[in-house]
Write a protein that holds these residues in place. Structure first.
Motif, PDB file in Angstrom:
ATOM      1  N   ILE A  63     109.515  64.288  25.918  1.00 42.03           N
ATOM      2  CA  ILE A  63     110.736  65.086  26.083  1.00 42.03           C
ATOM      3  C   ILE A  63     111.388  64.786  27.430  1.00 42.03           C
ATOM      4  O   ILE A  63     112.603  64.548  27.522  1.00 42.03           O
ATOM      5  N   VAL A  64     110.586  64.794  28.492  1.00 40.63           N
ATOM      6  CA  VAL A  64     111.114  64.525  29.835  1.00 40.63           C
ATOM      7  C   VAL A  64     111.677  63.109  29.914  1.00 40.63           C
ATOM      8  O   VAL A  64     112.752  62.879  30.497  1.00 40.63           O
ATOM      9  N   LEU A  65     110.997  62.143  29.311  1.00 50.04           N
ATOM     10  CA  LEU A  65     111.471  60.756  29.324  1.00 50.04           C
ATOM     11  C   LEU A  65     112.815  60.630  28.612  1.00 50.04           C
ATOM     12  O   LEU A  65     113.701  59.886  29.056  1.00 50.04           O
ATOM     13  N   GLY A  66     112.962  61.330  27.501  1.00 54.41           N
ATOM     14  CA  GLY A  66     114.230  61.272  26.774  1.00 54.41           C
ATOM     15  C   GLY A  66     115.391  61.776  27.611  1.00 54.41           C
ATOM     16  O   GLY A  66     116.453  61.136  27.695  1.00 54.41           O
ATOM     17  N   LEU A  67     115.194  62.909  28.251  1.00 53.26           N
ATOM     18  CA  LEU A  67     116.249  63.475  29.098  1.00 53.26           C
ATOM     19  C   LEU A  67     116.532  62.574  30.299  1.00 53.26           C
ATOM     20  O   LEU A  67     117.703  62.301  30.625  1.00 53.26           O
ATOM     21  N   ALA A  68     115.479  62.101  30.955  1.00 44.63           N
ATOM     22  CA  ALA A  68     115.655  61.304  32.174  1.00 44.63           C
ATOM     23  C   ALA A  68     116.335  59.969  31.883  1.00 44.63           C
ATOM     24  O   ALA A  68     117.252  59.558  32.610  1.00 44.63           O
ATOM     25  N   SER A  69     115.914  59.291  30.830  1.00 46.17           N
ATOM     26  CA  SER A  69     116.474  57.966  30.551  1.00 46.17           C
ATOM     27  C   SER A  69     117.901  58.052  30.015  1.00 46.17           C
ATOM     28  O   SER A  69     118.763  57.267  30.418  1.00 46.17           O
ATOM     29  N   LEU A 115     113.421  61.101  19.349  1.00 49.94           N
ATOM     30  CA  LEU A 115     114.074  62.295  18.793  1.00 49.94           C
ATOM     31  C   LEU A 115     115.007  62.942  19.805  1.00 49.94           C
ATOM     32  O   LEU A 115     116.102  63.398  19.454  1.00 49.94           O
ATOM     33  N   VAL A 116     114.588  62.989  21.065  1.00 52.51           N
ATOM     34  CA  VAL A 116     115.448  63.559  22.105  1.00 52.51           C
ATOM     35  C   VAL A 116     116.741  62.772  22.218  1.00 52.51           C
ATOM     36  O   VAL A 116     117.839  63.349  22.305  1.00 52.51           O
ATOM     37  N   TRP A 117     116.641  61.445  22.194  1.00 55.44           N
ATOM     38  CA  TRP A 117     117.840  60.602  22.259  1.00 55.44           C
ATOM     39  C   TRP A 117     118.767  60.865  21.074  1.00 55.44           C
ATOM     40  O   TRP A 117     119.996  60.952  21.240  1.00 55.44           O
ATOM     41  N   VAL A 118     118.218  60.959  19.883  1.00 56.86           N
ATOM     42  CA  VAL A 118     119.041  61.217  18.697  1.00 56.86           C
ATOM     43  C   VAL A 118     119.755  62.556  18.830  1.00 56.86           C
ATOM     44  O   VAL A 118     120.963  62.670  18.563  1.00 56.86           O
ATOM     45  N   VAL A 149     118.537  55.898  18.603  1.00 57.15           N
ATOM     46  CA  VAL A 149     117.141  56.049  18.192  1.00 57.15           C
ATOM     47  C   VAL A 149     116.297  54.866  18.659  1.00 57.15           C
ATOM     48  O   VAL A 149     115.140  55.045  19.068  1.00 57.15           O
ATOM     49  N   ILE A 150     116.852  53.643  18.642  1.00 53.82           N
ATOM     50  CA  ILE A 150     116.026  52.511  19.077  1.00 53.82           C
ATOM     51  C   ILE A 150     115.883  52.477  20.598  1.00 53.82           C
ATOM     52  O   ILE A 150     114.808  52.170  21.122  1.00 53.82           O
ATOM     53  N   ASN A 151     116.942  52.813  21.312  1.00 53.94           N
ATOM     54  CA  ASN A 151     116.820  52.876  22.775  1.00 53.94           C
ATOM     55  C   ASN A 151     115.924  54.032  23.210  1.00 53.94           C
ATOM     56  O   ASN A 151     115.176  53.919  24.187  1.00 53.94           O
ATOM     57  N   GLY A 152     115.983  55.134  22.476  1.00 51.86           N
ATOM     58  CA  GLY A 152     115.094  56.251  22.783  1.00 51.86           C
ATOM     59  C   GLY A 152     113.639  55.891  22.558  1.00 51.86           C
ATOM     60  O   GLY A 152     112.764  56.248  23.361  1.00 51.86           O
ATOM     61  N   GLY A 153     113.370  55.165  21.479  1.00 56.06           N
ATOM     62  CA  GLY A 153     112.003  54.735  21.225  1.00 56.06           C
ATOM     63  C   GLY A 153     111.480  53.821  22.313  1.00 56.06           C
ATOM     64  O   GLY A 153     110.350  53.990  22.801  1.00 56.06           O
ATOM     65  N   ILE A 154     112.285  52.850  22.727  1.00 56.97           N
ATOM     66  CA  ILE A 154     111.867  51.921  23.781  1.00 56.97           C
ATOM     67  C   ILE A 154     111.693  52.661  25.109  1.00 56.97           C
ATOM     68  O   ILE A 154     110.754  52.388  25.870  1.00 56.97           O
ATOM     69  N   SER A 155     112.562  53.625  25.390  1.00 54.74           N
ATOM     70  CA  SER A 155     112.418  54.430  26.614  1.00 54.74           C
ATOM     71  C   SER A 155     111.096  55.174  26.630  1.00 54.74           C
ATOM     72  O   SER A 155     110.398  55.234  27.654  1.00 54.74           O
ATOM     73  N   GLY A 156     110.731  55.759  25.484  1.00 54.45           N
ATOM     74  CA  GLY A 156     109.467  56.475  25.400  1.00 54.45           C
ATOM     75  C   GLY A 156     108.277  55.559  25.547  1.00 54.45           C
ATOM     76  O   GLY A 156     107.287  55.896  26.218  1.00 54.45           O
ATOM     77  N   LEU A 157     108.348  54.389  24.945  1.00 51.81           N
ATOM     78  CA  LEU A 157     107.252  53.425  25.053  1.00 51.81           C
ATOM     79  C   LEU A 157     107.062  52.973  26.498  1.00 51.81           C
ATOM     80  O   LEU A 157     105.931  52.875  26.993  1.00 51.81           O
TER      81      LEU A 157
END
Length: 409
Positions: free
Chosen positions: A290-296, A244-247, A262-270
């Protein structure tokens, strides 16, 4: 403790899910690169799965989980799975057959070097790829996995990594950065070669990876029960929040929410939830997402857009930066209320866990970066590393495999 039928069944299911992740990785990467190279990454991942599984059976398992030799590496007592029990458990996984544990760990050893294919996509010779995954496993993965998971010196120091944030994602991320720097940019590097050729294929790969990740993380509990359930929840919440953060960031920056985001954000979170999944609460996983989304996301902005480093599929950010973040999160928010065998972090009364985690991350990052440079130089001066300009122009599918992904009609 006797072998538990329910735990064994759960671990066989988890192993099957993790096996699914390697072809899923191939689909994900294939869809995100140019058509003329789309088969090459599928060939690399599936052939890599065959080669690395064989290596693990022959020598990998014993080097990682064999009896410890001075904290550095396992001995050869389990060479060719010798002395790996079929009807008895091992101390590290006391409720499942030893062979089940060994084969579950096989797929971690398989997928880790194959993550790096996303960094050097479209520009590495086939023979160079084969030699790379062999040498990288021997020089980087097996020692690092032993140090943390096999009872080596980092484990003795108190470094924790539930399902591979340091062992897998930090190592693959730092290796990918090294590959991008040593190989240099692809010919014509710029926006025109960054357009995915088949986003539906990439999305299918991403969703299969997401499914397989439950085996990756929840399976690392090595038993069915409350720890597996907690890791399952943390995995889903961390990945969903990060997606969601990536989107939202993509939407704000470009005016258009994208499938790529959305797919790269999901993989980043995983990737980022992986080290901490078995040590933190669901609430902590939410904030970590949330932190992972911003950092990645902003890691890619820095590495690809600002520094112009051609990590083709952003492995250094999607896996490396997130792996670092998730492993540090253990030092902050781990709680023994979730996992009695795990640590407490800074906010649960143990401030020393944070510097211990940071030290483990640093060791893993240095080993992966330096080890990768050494491996690349060996390949460069033996079988050759980078494809020729003619092969790069034609594409690796035709140049090395004499096949095309889609028939022209």
């Amino acid at each position: 403790m006797a072998i538990d039928t329910g735990d064994t069944t759960w671990m066989l299911v988890a192993t099957g899910l993790v096996f699914l992740m390697t072809p899923a990785l191939g689909f994900f990467e294939s869809g995100l690169i140019r058509l003329k190279n789309s088969l090459s990454v599928i060939m690399q991942t599936i052939t890599g799965m065959a080669l690395l599984s064989t290596m693990w059976f022959i020598v990998g398992f014993t080097l990682v989980f064999g009896p410890d030799v001075s904290g550095v590496i396992g001995d050869l007592s389990n060479f060719f799975y010798e002395n790996v029990p079929f009807s008895e458990a091992m101390d590290i996984a006391p409720t499942i057959p030893g062979v089940t544990f060994a084969t579950y760990q096989m797929m971690f050893a398989v997928i880790t070097p194959l993550l790096i294919t996303g960094a050097f996509a479209e520009r590495v010779r086939w023979s160079g790829f084969i030699l790379f995954v062999i040498l990288w496993s021997l020089i980087v993965y097996y020692p690092l996995a032993h140090w943390i998971w096999g009872g080596g010196w980092l484990a003795q120091l108190g470094v924790y990594d539930f399902a591979g944030g340091i062992v897998i994602h930090v190592s693959a991320g730092m290796a990918s950065l090294a590959c991008a720097l040593v190989l240099g940019r692809r010919k014509g590097y710029g926006p025109e070669i960054m357009v995915p050729h088949n986003l539906p294929l990439a999305a299918i790969g991403a969703m299969l990876l997401w499914l397989g990740w439950f085996g990756f993380n929840a399976g690392s509990a090595l038993a069915s029960g409350q720890l597996a359930a907690s890791a399952f929840l943390a995995t889903q919440i961390g990945a969903a929040t990060c997606a969601l953060v990536w989107v939202l960031i993509s939407w704000a920056r470009t005016g258009k929410p994208t499938v790529s985001a959305v797919i790269n954000g999901g993989i980043s979170g995983l990737a980022g939830i992986t080290p901490a999944a078995g040590f933190i609460t669901g609430q902590s996983a939410f904030f970590l997402g949330i932190v992972l989304g911003l950092a990645s996301y902003y890691g890619i902005v820095l590495i690809k857009e600002r520094l112009k480093i051609d990590d083709a599929l952003d492995v250094s950010s999607v896996h490396g930066i997130t792996g670092i973040t998730g492993a540090l999160w253990i030092g902050l928010f781990a709680t023994s209320a979730i996992n009695s065998a795990g640590p407490d972090g800074l906010f649960y009364g143990n401030p020393m866990q944070l510097p211990i985690q940071a030290f483990g991350i640093g060791v893993g990052a240095v080993l992966a970066f330096v080890g990768t440079v050494v491996v690349l130089k060996i390949i460069q001066y033996t079988v050759g590393l980078r494809v020729s300009e003619e092969e790069e122009d034609l594409g690796l599918d035709i140049s090395y495999h004499q096949e095309v992904a889609y028939e022209n009609k």
